[in-house]
Design an enzyme around this catalytic site. Structure first.
Site, PDB file in Angstrom:
ATOM      1  N   LYS A  82     -58.988  10.676 -77.224  1.00  0.00           N
ATOM      2  CA  LYS A  82     -59.549  10.549 -78.561  1.00  0.00           C
ATOM      3  C   LYS A  82     -59.963   9.109 -78.834  1.00  0.00           C
ATOM      4  CE  LYS A  82     -57.255  14.405 -80.886  1.00  0.00           C
ATOM      5  NZ  LYS A  82     -56.376  14.810 -82.010  1.00  0.00           N
TER       6      LYS A  82
ATOM      7  N   HIS B 135     -52.660  24.868 -75.582  1.00  0.00           N
ATOM      8  CA  HIS B 135     -51.901  23.756 -76.165  1.00  0.00           C
ATOM      9  C   HIS B 135     -50.412  23.883 -75.871  1.00  0.00           C
ATOM     10  CE1 HIS B 135     -51.544  20.316 -78.796  1.00  0.00           C
ATOM     11  NE2 HIS B 135     -50.531  20.887 -79.399  1.00  0.00           N
TER      12      HIS B 135
ATOM     13  N   ARG C 191     -49.394  21.899 -72.896  1.00  0.00           N
ATOM     14  CA  ARG C 191     -49.228  20.466 -73.219  1.00  0.00           C
ATOM     15  C   ARG C 191     -47.874  20.228 -73.883  1.00  0.00           C
ATOM     16  NH1 ARG C 191     -51.989  15.609 -74.630  1.00  0.00           N
ATOM     17  NH2 ARG C 191     -51.758  14.934 -76.796  1.00  0.00           N
TER      18      ARG C 191
ATOM     19  N   HIS D 280     -50.898   9.617 -77.567  1.00  0.00           N
ATOM     20  CA  HIS D 280     -50.719   9.569 -79.016  1.00  0.00           C
ATOM     21  C   HIS D 280     -50.711   8.131 -79.519  1.00  0.00           C
ATOM     22  CE1 HIS D 280     -48.587  13.746 -79.009  1.00  0.00           C
ATOM     23  NE2 HIS D 280     -49.905  13.845 -79.107  1.00  0.00           N
TER      24      HIS D 280
ATOM     25  N   TYR E 174     -44.434  17.087 -81.128  1.00  0.00           N
ATOM     26  CA  TYR E 174     -44.788  17.839 -79.932  1.00  0.00           C
ATOM     27  C   TYR E 174     -43.576  18.115 -79.048  1.00  0.00           C
ATOM     28  CZ  TYR E 174     -49.840  17.450 -80.484  1.00  0.00           C
ATOM     29  OH  TYR E 174     -51.124  17.567 -80.916  1.00  0.00           O
TER      30      TYR E 174
ATOM     31  N   ARG F  63     -54.974  17.187 -73.132  1.00  0.00           N
ATOM     32  CA  ARG F  63     -55.567  18.018 -74.178  1.00  0.00           C
ATOM     33  C   ARG F  63     -56.595  18.944 -73.527  1.00  0.00           C
ATOM     34  NH1 ARG F  63     -55.550  12.712 -76.403  1.00  0.00           N
ATOM     35  NH2 ARG F  63     -54.235  12.510 -78.276  1.00  0.00           N
TER      36      ARG F  63
END
Length: 326
Positions: A193, A272, A275, A298, A307, A169
């Protein structure tokens, strides 16, 4: 008897608190218990503020007088109807509803509500858009854009090579410290995250580009110290700006879009897309979707599926190779 008295005091205390008080406690819970990022907490706070402002107008009372009992499925649906009237996109409305659903579950878990009003409101149907990505030839052209005769050109090449090689990211890439990148094993330790760590491999091209950039990084550090800049995370940061500080996400976004424009690739492509291209190209070459999920960091496989992009020709090829009667 003491237990009963204590329970009554607790109930009275909860009933006296406003809905806004509970929303503040909820945000503290996200920060302290769920270890939510600043970006996530800020988004939740914005959604709740908008909802409370609407509720005050809709119920014709001040925000301070809103109580937990006012938070029901009727109010949530009225809020969504108002968003629709204002022309808010389904995706944005869905995100705001997700915030209210999480808040609703929190209130129920804390014993503030008996039921879960958020669960009684259905999510708006959202069209699933495939994120933009670049083909292999477009990636090659993009990575060849930086001027390797210039220090910042070597830095930019290292940034984009690592971006595409690891699928990080944008926030993860700019947050990287030098100590988290092992060039000998070509592995990078990423803080993703929710404060979750993962180990991601990268390729020889990225290793070569980073090694070429490291002497320039040291020069940037030396120059910043000679100018008397205060010490900070710059001594640890892998990627630095021209002043010797940690490079920002906005700067990386700007430099990627600059090179995309020069390479003649699709307009609107940002960091992005690198990615997404990483995930798409792995999938096209037979990588397992679960493995890609781990590499991208994820939590849900459904997120990884959004994605990735498989065209009809690839699906036909897989069918012919794998079906017994194809």
């Amino acid at each position: 008897m003491r237990t009963t008295t204590h329970a009554r005091k607790t109930i009275r205390g909860r009933s006296a608190a406003s809905l806004e008080d509970f929303s503040n406690r909820f945000l503290d819970y996200l920060r302290l218990n769920r270890n939510a990022s600043k970006h996530t907490t800020r988004a939740y706070a914005s959604d709740l503020k908008q909802f409370l402002e609407f509720a005050a107008v809709f119920l014709k009372r001040s925000r301070a007088r809103l109580r937990s009992g006012d938070f029901d499925h009727t109010l949530i649906r009225a809020f969504l109807a108002e968003l629709y009237r204002r022309g808010t996109s389904r995706r944005s409305s869905g995100r705001k509803l997700a915030t209210l659903r999480t808040f609703s579950r929190y209130l129920r878990r804390e014993g503030v509500l008996k039921g879960d009003p958020g669960a009684l409101v259905g999510m708006p149907r959202i069209e699933q858009r495939i994120p933009a990505h670049l083909g292999v030839e477009e990636i090659d052209a993009l990575l060849g854009m930086p001027n390797l005769a210039e220090p910042l050109g070597r830095r930019d090449r290292a940034i984009m090579e690592l971006f595409y090689a690891s699928g990080l990211r944008l926030s993860e890439l700019v947050g990287l410290d030098l100590a988290e990148v092992d060039l000998s094993t070509r592995l990078v330790r990423v803080l993703g995250k929710g404060g979750k760590q993962r180990i991601v491999p990268f390729n020889k091209n990225a290793e070569k580009a980073i090694r070429a950039y490291l002497p320039d990084r040291q020069c940037l550090l030396t120059q910043s110290k000679s100018r008397g800049m205060e010490k900070g995370s710059r001594d640890k940061a892998l990627f630095l700006n021209y002043r010797g500080g940690r490079i920002s996400a906005r700067s990386v976004d700007r430099l990627v879009r600059k090179y995309v424009a020069r390479s003649g690739a699709q307009l609107g492509i940002g960091p992005h897309a690198l990615r997404h291209s990483f995930a798409t190209h792995l999938l096209e070459r037979g990588a397992d979707l679960r493995a890609i999920q781990e590499l991208l960091g994820h939590v849900r496989l459904s997120t990884t599926q959004r994605y990735t992009h498989v065209n009809a020709a690839q699906l036909l090829g897989v069918y012919k190779r794998t079906h017994p009667r194809a």
